[in-house]
Design a protein around this motif. Structure first.
Motif, PDB file in Angstrom:
ATOM      1  N   HIS A  75       9.329  -6.039  -6.344  1.00 35.64           N
ATOM      2  CA  HIS A  75      10.238  -4.799  -6.326  1.00 35.64           C
ATOM      3  C   HIS A  75       9.530  -3.949  -4.947  1.00 35.64           C
ATOM      4  O   HIS A  75       8.509  -4.191  -4.188  1.00 35.64           O
ATOM      5  N   ALA A  77       8.307   0.119  -3.552  1.00 34.48           N
ATOM      6  CA  ALA A  77       7.907   1.387  -4.793  1.00 34.48           C
ATOM      7  C   ALA A  77       7.831   2.699  -2.973  1.00 34.48           C
ATOM      8  O   ALA A  77       7.277   2.650  -2.306  1.00 34.48           O
ATOM      9  N   GLU A 123      10.141   0.769  -7.848  1.00 34.98           N
ATOM     10  CA  GLU A 123       9.104   1.746  -8.448  1.00 34.98           C
ATOM     11  C   GLU A 123       9.157   2.673  -7.490  1.00 34.98           C
ATOM     12  O   GLU A 123       9.024   2.839  -6.805  1.00 34.98           O
ATOM     13  N   HIS A 171       4.389   1.089  -1.234  1.00 32.86           N
ATOM     14  CA  HIS A 171       4.457  -0.442  -0.526  1.00 32.86           C
ATOM     15  C   HIS A 171       5.284  -1.561  -1.484  1.00 32.86           C
ATOM     16  O   HIS A 171       6.614  -0.952  -1.388  1.00 32.86           O
ATOM     17  N   HIS A 173       6.175  -5.233  -2.781  1.00 32.41           N
ATOM     18  CA  HIS A 173       5.607  -6.584  -3.723  1.00 32.41           C
ATOM     19  C   HIS A 173       6.922  -7.508  -4.215  1.00 32.41           C
ATOM     20  O   HIS A 173       7.919  -7.009  -3.946  1.00 32.41           O
ATOM     21  N   HIS A 211      -2.723  -0.745  -1.754  1.00 31.42           N
ATOM     22  CA  HIS A 211      -1.944  -1.510  -1.336  1.00 31.42           C
ATOM     23  C   HIS A 211      -0.922  -0.789  -0.723  1.00 31.42           C
ATOM     24  O   HIS A 211      -0.380  -0.155  -1.649  1.00 31.42           O
TER      25      HIS A 211
HETATM   26 FE   FE2 Z   1       3.991  -1.592  -6.971  1.00 36.43          FE
END
Ligand code: FE2
Length: 281
Positions: A75, A77, A123, A171, A173, A211
């Motif tokens: 995903h 974010a 997200e 972020h 992922h 992160h």
């Molecule tokens: Fe995330």
């Protein structure tokens, strides 16, 4: 401005997605996500602040569905400026009858999850107070229930209009085929590990953010990258602080036999799992 998404750190700033149906995608990204098209042509650049692209969309030739058990996007974010904005966003997606596929209080953030019209994970989150992120140097990331009620109540008298202009790509992922190979690569790019879920997922950042980049092996190990014309992630962009830093990364990438292709003011590289990254200043 988020202090974790500005000079002198390196951080992800935008991503490009290959899509099957550009018209439906543009409808989703403008009406549901509330982004504005700032440039159109072969590719469409969508922005929160009307200046910088956050998501770029393009339909490739002969697009195919991304095969399961391949690397690429888990995903991306979107980080909103405030809890009020998160509450407004939850009310908005509920109004639009978009399915919320998950939500959590992660300790470091409050987040909920949706998918775009082609199944890309998104997200939407806000950070909590950074004072509580690290305890004795250890990142405290958890999965507790999200306070939907509190957030929705907070925003009950506000109407959602569009995504706030201070919104950033907080972020990204990714699905990878091997944690250690990718750890080495992202460390070379100057990111530090903030959390390790052994044999599962690693989280990396600069400047003690919780992160900027996460990657996991939840799609399987030793899985291939998807084909070029598969829909999904085309690339994501990392902004680095200076021309010197960019040149240093180009040199380091080459020394370690990673792709490092200079194109105009940018460097194109690929992580060890085949996800393309554009480094810009
Ligand atoms: Fe995330």
């Amino acid at each position: 401005m988020s202090k974790y998404h500005t000079h002198p750190l390196s951080y992800p700033v935008n991503l490009k997605l290959k899509v099957m149906d550009i018209d439906r995608s543009l409808k989703f990204y403008t009406e549901i996500l509330g982004l504005t098209v700032i440039e159109e042509g072969k590719e469409f650049k969508l922005s929160a602040d009307l200046k910088n692209p956050l998501v770029i969309l393009q339909s490739p030739e002969n697009p195919v569905i991304k095969p399961p058990h391949t690397t690429g996007l888990y995903h991306y974010a979107i980080k909103l400026p405030s809890r009020l904005d998160l509450g407004k966003f939850i009310n908005h997606v509920k109004d639009k009858e978009v399915e919320i596929v998950g939500g959590a209080n992660h300790g470091v953030s409050e987040a909920f999850y949706i998918e775009d019209n082609e199944g890309n994970g998104i997200e939407i989150y806000v950070d909590t107070d950074e004072k509580n992120w690290f305890v004795n140097g250890e990142l405290k990331m958890v999965t507790d229930p999200l306070d939907y009620k509190g957030l929705m109540n907070l925003a009950k008298n506000d109407k959602w209009e569009k995504i706030p202009e201070q919104t950033v790509l907080g972020h990204i992922h990714l699905h990878v085929d091997d944690l250690e190979k990718n750890a080495k690569f992202y460390e070379l790019l100057g990111f530090q590990k903030t959390l390790e879920l052994p044999n599962s997922a690693y989280f990396y950042s600069q400047g003690k953010y919780h992160h900027h980049i996460g990657f996991n092996v939840w799609n399987g190990r030793n899985i291939p990258a998807p084909p070029e014309n598969a829909i999904g992630l085309e690339y994501y962009t990392i902004k680095v602080s200076t021309e010197e830093k960019l040149m240093e990364l180009e040199r380091k990438l080459k020394e370690n036999d990673y792709l490092a292709e200079r194109k105009d003011e940018t460097i194109i590289t690929k992580d060890p799992s085949g996800s393309k990254i554009i480094l810009i200043i």
